[in-house]
Structures are given as structure tokens and as C-alpha cells.
Design a protein around this motif. Structure first.
Motif, mmCIF file in Angstrom:
data_model
loop_
_atom_site.group_PDB
_atom_site.id
_atom_site.type_symbol
_atom_site.label_atom_id
_atom_site.label_comp_id
_atom_site.label_asym_id
_atom_site.label_seq_id
_atom_site.Cartn_x
_atom_site.Cartn_y
_atom_site.Cartn_z
ATOM 1 N N THR A 151 13.239 39.937 31.921
ATOM 2 C CA THR A 151 12.824 40.289 33.283
ATOM 3 C C THR A 151 13.963 41.031 33.958
ATOM 4 O OG1 THR A 151 11.911 39.383 35.345
ATOM 5 C CG2 THR A 151 13.651 38.108 34.288
ATOM 6 N N ALA A 152 13.612 41.897 34.887
ATOM 7 C CA ALA A 152 14.657 42.627 35.598
ATOM 8 C C ALA A 152 15.448 41.690 36.512
ATOM 9 C CB ALA A 152 14.055 43.770 36.410
ATOM 10 N N VAL A 153 14.748 40.792 37.204
ATOM 11 C CA VAL A 153 15.394 39.868 38.137
ATOM 12 C C VAL A 153 14.854 38.467 37.907
ATOM 13 C CG1 VAL A 153 15.852 39.299 40.555
ATOM 14 C CG2 VAL A 153 15.610 41.697 39.868
ATOM 15 N N ALA A 154 15.749 37.510 37.757
ATOM 16 C CA ALA A 154 15.379 36.101 37.718
ATOM 17 C C ALA A 154 15.794 35.462 39.034
ATOM 18 C CB ALA A 154 16.061 35.386 36.553
ATOM 19 N N VAL A 155 14.836 34.926 39.760
ATOM 20 C CA VAL A 155 15.104 34.222 41.013
ATOM 21 C C VAL A 155 15.031 32.730 40.724
ATOM 22 C CG1 VAL A 155 14.369 33.800 43.384
ATOM 23 C CG2 VAL A 155 14.148 36.098 42.403
ATOM 24 N N VAL A 156 16.147 32.039 40.850
ATOM 25 C CA VAL A 156 16.188 30.600 40.578
ATOM 26 C C VAL A 156 15.932 29.869 41.890
ATOM 27 C CG1 VAL A 156 17.562 28.693 39.700
ATOM 28 C CG2 VAL A 156 17.795 30.968 38.682
ATOM 29 N N GLY A 157 14.824 29.170 41.962
ATOM 30 C CA GLY A 157 14.446 28.454 43.180
ATOM 31 C C GLY A 157 13.127 28.966 43.715
ATOM 32 N N GLY A 158 12.130 28.079 43.771
ATOM 33 C CA GLY A 158 10.803 28.481 44.226
ATOM 34 C C GLY A 158 10.473 28.028 45.624
ATOM 35 N N GLY A 159 11.500 27.846 46.470
ATOM 36 C CA GLY A 159 11.269 27.525 47.875
ATOM 37 C C GLY A 159 10.906 28.770 48.661
ATOM 38 N N GLU A 206 27.183 35.283 31.489
ATOM 39 C CA GLU A 206 27.190 36.558 32.203
ATOM 40 C C GLU A 206 27.810 37.648 31.326
ATOM 41 O OE1 GLU A 206 28.688 34.131 36.022
ATOM 42 O OE2 GLU A 206 28.457 36.284 36.381
ATOM 43 N N TYR A 207 27.139 38.797 31.298
ATOM 44 C CA TYR A 207 27.603 39.962 30.559
ATOM 45 C C TYR A 207 27.681 41.147 31.514
ATOM 46 C CZ TYR A 207 26.086 36.926 26.741
ATOM 47 O OH TYR A 207 25.910 35.854 25.910
ATOM 48 N N ASP A 208 28.213 42.252 31.034
ATOM 49 C CA ASP A 208 28.367 43.427 31.895
ATOM 50 C C ASP A 208 27.022 43.955 32.377
ATOM 51 O OD1 ASP A 208 31.094 43.323 31.665
ATOM 52 O OD2 ASP A 208 31.208 44.825 30.068
ATOM 53 N N ASP A 209 26.004 43.861 31.545
ATOM 54 C CA ASP A 209 24.738 44.493 31.885
ATOM 55 C C ASP A 209 23.578 43.513 31.989
ATOM 56 O OD1 ASP A 209 24.628 43.846 29.213
ATOM 57 O OD2 ASP A 209 23.671 45.725 28.587
ATOM 58 N N ARG A 210 23.819 42.211 31.881
ATOM 59 C CA ARG A 210 22.734 41.247 31.937
ATOM 60 C C ARG A 210 23.286 39.833 32.118
ATOM 61 N NH1 ARG A 210 19.970 42.510 26.489
ATOM 62 N NH2 ARG A 210 20.771 44.557 27.064
ATOM 63 N N VAL A 211 22.384 38.914 32.382
ATOM 64 C CA VAL A 211 22.728 37.495 32.428
ATOM 65 C C VAL A 211 21.732 36.746 31.555
ATOM 66 C CG1 VAL A 211 23.830 37.512 34.699
ATOM 67 C CG2 VAL A 211 21.366 37.190 34.533
ATOM 68 N N ALA A 269 17.980 38.305 31.947
ATOM 69 C CA ALA A 269 17.624 39.149 33.090
ATOM 70 C C ALA A 269 18.748 40.127 33.371
ATOM 71 C CB ALA A 269 17.355 38.281 34.318
ATOM 72 N N ARG A 270 18.393 41.229 33.999
ATOM 73 C CA ARG A 270 19.419 42.169 34.455
ATOM 74 C C ARG A 270 20.201 41.594 35.634
ATOM 75 N NH1 ARG A 270 20.845 45.225 30.481
ATOM 76 N NH2 ARG A 270 19.164 46.487 29.608
ATOM 77 N N TRP A 271 19.500 40.876 36.501
ATOM 78 C CA TRP A 271 20.105 40.321 37.709
ATOM 79 C C TRP A 271 19.566 38.911 37.912
ATOM 80 C CZ3 TRP A 271 23.725 43.133 40.458
ATOM 81 C CH2 TRP A 271 23.810 44.485 40.152
ATOM 82 N N MET A 272 20.369 38.084 38.569
ATOM 83 C CA MET A 272 19.942 36.727 38.886
ATOM 84 C C MET A 272 20.264 36.426 40.341
ATOM 85 S SD MET A 272 20.859 33.078 37.096
ATOM 86 C CE MET A 272 22.581 33.134 37.486
ATOM 87 N N ILE A 273 19.315 35.793 41.023
ATOM 88 C CA ILE A 273 19.500 35.392 42.420
ATOM 89 C C ILE A 273 19.368 33.877 42.498
ATOM 90 C CG2 ILE A 273 18.693 35.592 44.791
ATOM 91 C CD1 ILE A 273 17.414 38.282 43.965
ATOM 92 N N GLY A 274 20.368 33.217 43.049
ATOM 93 C CA GLY A 274 20.319 31.785 43.283
ATOM 94 C C GLY A 274 19.754 31.496 44.653
ATOM 95 N N ALA A 275 18.523 30.989 44.682
ATOM 96 C CA ALA A 275 17.908 30.537 45.933
ATOM 97 C C ALA A 275 17.509 29.081 45.740
ATOM 98 C CB ALA A 275 16.698 31.410 46.264
#
Length: 617
Positions: free
Chosen positions: A23-31, A154-159, A175-181
Motif C-alpha cells: 500500500t502507498a500509505v499505512a495508517v495505524v489507528g482506526g479512530g 524503516e528503509y529509504d524508500d519504504r517501511v 508501505a511507502r509511508w506510515m502514519i501513526g494515529a
């Protein structure tokens, strides 16, 4: 579900995920913060996956108040009515007083500082997050439950995320990016090594929903005694919310589950009377810890909501801060993923939102101090209550509570009437019919709103019509403080002006149509070589690929095309005479020298973006 916007084009997201990336973005947290972020990204056709630890929704709503700035923000996505359960929605009338408190001193009138209503909205957190999640899925996002984050590489171009289910089964997701929510105890923040800085707890608080056995005899409302505070929202027909604040010190063990006996005992100890209760739906502990992430971004990891900042729930700021984080971040990350973000745009998420949260943490610390139940605080509270009756004090505190004082540093001239501020949602007539500014932002795209009828102004933005909405309109009624606006997807102006022409767009404003709107920060760039026999006569602003020469717009469909994302010179197309301008590509903007025939050139260098000056090397 009411409201909601349609996808920017068609339905679903672009299939733009590389081989080896799930996935391009993984958002952790479904609030509410995580699901609104997912909706923002899916609206902009970004592949996004929400990962929620719980197997299913728990229905718990610890927060339920949306203040004016959050309501305005949701209105710009068509979600304001949707997040309000039931048949009745909050009035948009700002002419009636709206009583609120500061440190439980109910002397504020929030309506005094709000021009665009509603002033306050009731929206249970559990309901709002399901609205956001359903709309995110409709737009193409995925929501995966029973997925606890337990590891991160964590890597240079992905997580790469390591996830565990309640059964103990583990899997990975890249994922390319990860957001902690994922809340105050954020696994994303801990695993990424981002420090959580601030003040530790001094207050032990409990909150729960229970059935009161004698609702008529319970001490309803906010009650302060020398032993602490009780807060009871009494419902004689169902569950009542019960809360206690104990100023004697923090919980000995924050992680020990709270019990009905503990809550009942605290209410009785503080109030001095038995308050029989039973059948708890949930009970939780919290404190007055005041903490903020040192960085909202580290590499490909970002934080939002309670994962980025926590504080005592005085004033109802928490979910409001988080939802505004989501709308500030979503379009910036989408632009970064698309490859058209100006250099540094994504970093403005931290530079804009970190100070806003820091200010909220400070005002909440002040409220906690004023709420101290020690009788020696009584005189201070009485004095503060009298001060709150002064209009200036009332407006100052109300502005903090409602969030309407938020202004972002977008690098615009001091005389710009709206730069960095949210543009009011006033009515206009467009070629497609009547609309409000909020309705024009429903697609989550930048907006150039032209109330002047100047076709040249709109032509400057023409090359970005695929990512910037260019709308000529006629104002309806009074209230418009400018005649042209360049508006970010989150509703804040980067540039506005009266009496404008297409020659008056400032350097920092047009910088950024490619990715949304950039920050207009001063940056350095290396010089392009002067053409033989020509000299610099001045610098004028313009867009990347839409530079001006002698009052004419030269678009990417015309003579000049700026290429690449780093600071580099733009060479003239083959066969073009050197009398046409050369352009610099500087963090998403095009600083355009005007050339004329004359004396041989002197070496030049653009020293600052935004100054309009050039200096000798």
C-alpha cells in the motif's frame, strides 16, 4: 450517512503501488483521526490502508465536542452534517450566545469570536469515526481490523510493518509511508524512536458510563469540593457519564483496569455522599500528563492526533486538534506521493501543527492549575471569573477554545488580508451555479477563486488545471475581504488581494499549484547562465512552467517548461532565440528574470526566494 464528497475523478484509487509494496500509505489507528486521514488520502486517489488493533468497533466515545474551527474544516469536505447523529443538526447561527467554560468557570461566550457557524457541534467520537471510515472505504481505502502493530523496519524508500492478530498470528505489510494515529500510547511513536516530551501526571482521573440507581439524588454537573471534582452527566433513562478528578497525585499504576467499586468510592469520597451505581459499560483512567512528540515526522513515519500530543481533557481540545492534523497532513502527503510537492512541503506539517498543539497544551496546563480544589485557589478563581467578563479577555480565551485564531506562516506580505487564515465560506455565483467557498473545496484540491473577472489571472494557473480548481465567480452579498484567493485544500489562504491583476500574484503564493500550496519559505538556488548580450532587468513571480515575459504568460504548453524537482536551470527549447527568459525551478516555484537587449551580462545569483532581488556572485 449524509454529506460527503465524490472522488476527484471516477471512483476508487489509482493503482500506483510498486511491486513489493502492499500500500502507498499505512495508517495505524482506526479512530476518528486515522479514518479521516484515510478519507483525505482516498479522496485524492492515494492507495491507503487503515490498520486497527481492535477486532471490531467498541462504541466508546470519550470525546464528543467539535469546536468551530473543526466544524468549518469538516464543512469544507461535506462532512459536517454527516457526523451529527439524529435528525437535528447544530445551528449555523452565530448571533446567539454559546456558553462555555475555561477551567470550569462558565463565563465564556464562544459566539463572540465565531463568524462562520456552527459555534459548537455534538458529535460522539465513535459515531464520527464510523462515518469517516465508511466514506474512506467508499472512496477506495481499505480498513483492516484485528491488526496490532508489533514491529517496524524503516528503509529509504519504504517501511515494513509487523502485525499481530488476537489469535497470535503474525504477518507483514509494506508501505511507502506510515502514519501513526494510534493514540497516546502510540506503538508507531515508540517503535520509530520519536521522543514524547513534556510534563508527567499530577492528577488521577476516572471516567466511565454507568447506570445511576438514584439519578435524582446524584450530584449532577461540575462539582468542586476540597477533596477534588466530580462531573456527572445524569441520564435517568439509561447510562450516565461519571468523572472524578483527584489532585492528590497520579495513579500508582496507570495500566491497572479501573473498577466500578473504585469509581463509586471516588465519587463518594469527593462528593461526601453515597452515589449508588451499577452496570458499567466502560471505565477508564487518565491523567493530566502534557506531552508532545518532538517531531511529527521522522523519515517516512508521521504522527497525528493523540499519538503526537496528549493533555488533560479540559476544553474538549483533543479530537479537534487531531482532526485538524488529519486535514493539514492529507493533501501534503498526497502531493509528495504524486511527485509534485515543492521541496519541504511535507515538513510544513510539523512546522504548522506542532506550535498549534503546543499552545493548546499550555492553555490546558493553565486550566488544570485553576481547577485545583485546594481552598487557597478560591480567590484566584474568583478573580479570574471577574476578568473573564471583560470583552477582551473573553474573546482571547474563546479564540483559544474554538481554534478560530489559528494562522499558518505561509510567507505572504504583511498587507495580505487573509494569507495563512481560513477563508470564510461565503456565497458566490459561478458558471456552474450558486455555491459557497466550502462547497468549492469538497474535492480536497487547491482553489484559485477569481472574483475580478481577470482572465489573465486564471491563465497563470492554467497549466495546473488538472490539480488546481480555477473558478471565476461573482460575490453574493458583502463580507468578501479580497477579490482573488489562492486557497489550500485545507481551506487556508496562501494569497489574497484586492484590486488584483494577473501580474500581482506574489512569489510565495503561486509557488505551489503543483502540490497544493507551498509555504513560500526563503531558499537558495544556483544561478542560471545569462544569455549573451542580455541583462537582467528585474524579477517577477510566476508558476513553474508558467513564467511571464513582457506581460505575456508563457505556459508549459508554450515556450518554457521547467523540469525536475531539484533547483536547476531551465534551458530554452531547441531553436528558440536567447531573448526569451530563462527560469529557475526553486522548491516548486519559478522565479522569472526578465531579459532585454543591452550591455553584456554580469554574473548573477538568486539569493533568496521571496525577496525579489538579485546579487552579484
Amino acid at each position: 450517512m449524509r454529506g460527503g464528497a465524490q472522488p476527484a475523478a471516477g471512483t476508487g484509487v489509482d493503482a500506483a503501488v510498486d511491486t513489493g509494496v502492499d500500500t502507498a500509505v499505512a495508517v495505524v489507528g482506526g479512530g476518528p483521526v486515522g479514518t479521516l486521514l484515510a478519507r483525505e488520502l482516498a479522496l485524492l486517489r492515494i492507495d491507503v490502508t487503515v490498520l486497527e488493533k481492535l477486532p471490531g468497533p467498541d462504541g466508546i466515545s470519550k470525546a464528543g465536542t467539535l469546536h468551530a474551527r473543526t466544524a468549518q474544516t469538516l464543512d469544507r469536505r461535506g462532512l459536517l452534517e454527516a457526523v451529527q447523529p439524529g435528525r437535528h443538526v447544530a445551528s449555523r447561527d452565530t448571533g446567539r450566545p454559546v456558553r462555555f467554560h475555561f477551567a470550569s468557570i462558565f463565563e465564556l461566550d464562544l459566539s463572540r469570536v465565531v463568524d462562520e457557524g456552527p459555534v459548537i457541534v455534538g458529535s460522539p467520537q465513535a459515531f464520527a469515526q464510523e462515518v469517516f471510515a465508511a466514506d474512506a472505504v467508499r472512496l477506495g481505502a481499505r480498513v483492516q481490523r484485528d491488526a496490532e502493530l508489533v514491529g517496524l523496519d524503516e528503509y529509504d524508500d519504504r517501511v515494513r510493518l509487523r502485525l499481530r492478530s488476537t489469535s497470535g498470528a503474525e504477518r507483514t505489510l509494506t508501505a511507502r509511508w506510515m502514519i501513526g494515529a494510534d493514540g497516546a500510547r502510540s506503538a508507531v511513536r515508540k517503535l520509530s524512536g520519536i521522543r514524547f516530551l513534556g510534563d508527567g501526571p499530577t492528577v488521577a482521573a476516572l471516567m466511565g458510563e454507568v447506570r445511576l440507581l438514584d439519578p435524582a439524588g446524584a450530584p449532577a454537573g461540575w462539582q468542586r469540593t476540597p477533596r477534588g471534582w466530580t462531573l456527572l452527566w445524569v441520564n435517568p433513562y439509561g447510562l450516565s457519564r461519571v468523572c472524578t478528578y483527584d489532585y492528590r497525585g497520579p495513579h500508582p499504576d496507570r495500566h491497572t483496569p479501573a473498577t466500578l467499586e473504585e469509581l463509586r468510592g471516588e465519587v463518594e469520597r469527593i462528593s461526601g455522599q453515597p452515589v449508588p451505581m451499577a452496570d458499567p459499560a466502560w471505565i477508564s483512567r487518565f491523567s493530566d500528563a502534557s506531552l508532545e512528540a518532538e517531531h511529527y515526522r521522522r523519515g517516512r513515519v508521521l504522527l497525528a492526533g493523540d499519538a503526537a500530543h496528549v493533555h488533560f481533557p479540559a476544553g474538549g481540545h483533543g479530537v479537534n486538534l487531531g482532526l485538524q492534523d488529519a486535514v493539514n497532513l492529507g493533501w501534503k502527503l498526497a502531493a509528495e506521493i504524486r511527485g509534485w510537492a515543492p521541496d519541504g512541503l511535507l515538513d510544513t506539517y510539523h512546522s504548522e501543527r506542532h506550535p498549534v498543539a503546543a499552545a493548546v497544551l499550555n492553555n490546558v496546563r493553565a486550566q488544570v492549575a485553576l481547577m485545583n480544589p485546594d481552598p487557597r485557589t478560591d480567590a484566584l478563581r474568583e478573580l479570574f471569573a471577574r476578568l473573564m467578563r471583560f470583552d477582551e479577555v473573553n474573546a482571547y480565551l474563546s479564540t483559544m477554545i474554538t481554534g478560530v485564531g489559528v494562522v499558518y506562516p505561509v510567507g505572504a506580505p504583511a498587507d495580505d488580508p487573509l494569507a495563512g487564515r481560513m477563508v470564510p465560506s461565503l456565497p458566490v455565483k459561478t458558471p456552474d451555479g450558486p455555491a459557497t467557498l466550502a462547497e468549492l473545496l469538497r474535492q480536497g484540491r487547491p482553489l484559485l477563486l477569481d472574483l475580478t473577472g481577470d482572465a489573465g489571472l486564471r491563465a497563470v494557473a492554467g497549466p495546473w488545471a488538472d490539480r488546481v480548481d480555477i473558478v471565476p465567480a461573482t460575490p453574493v452579498g458583502d463580507g468578501w475581504r479580497a477579490e482573488a484567493f489562492l486557497v489550500r485544500p485545507d481551506g487556508y489562504a496562501v494569497w489574497s488581494a484586492r484590486g488584483v491583476s494577473h501580474q500581482s500574484l506574489p512569489r510565495g503564493a503561486a509557488a505551489s499549484a503543483a502540490g497544493g500550496i507551498g509555504s513560500g519559505r526563503a531558499v537558495k538556488a544556483r544561478a542560471c547562465p545569462d544569455p549573451p548580450g542580455l541583462r537582467i532587468t528585474g524579477l517577477l513571480p510566476g508558476f513553474v512552467g508558467a513564467c511571464r515575459y513582457r506581460g505575456r504568460v508563457v505556459t508549459e504548453r508554450g515556450r518554457w517548461v521547467c523540469a525536475g524537482r531539484s533547483s536547476s536551470c531551465c534551458a530554452p527549447p531547441a531553436g528558440r532565440p536567447p531573448r526569451w527568459p530563462l527560469a529557475w525551478r526553486i522548491t516548486g516555484s519559478c522565479t522569472t528574470p526578465l531579459w532585454s537587449t543591452g550591455a553584456p551580462p554580469t554574473p548573477r545569483r538568486v539569493s533568496r526566494f521571496g525577496t525579489g532581488t538579485s546579487r552579484r556572485s
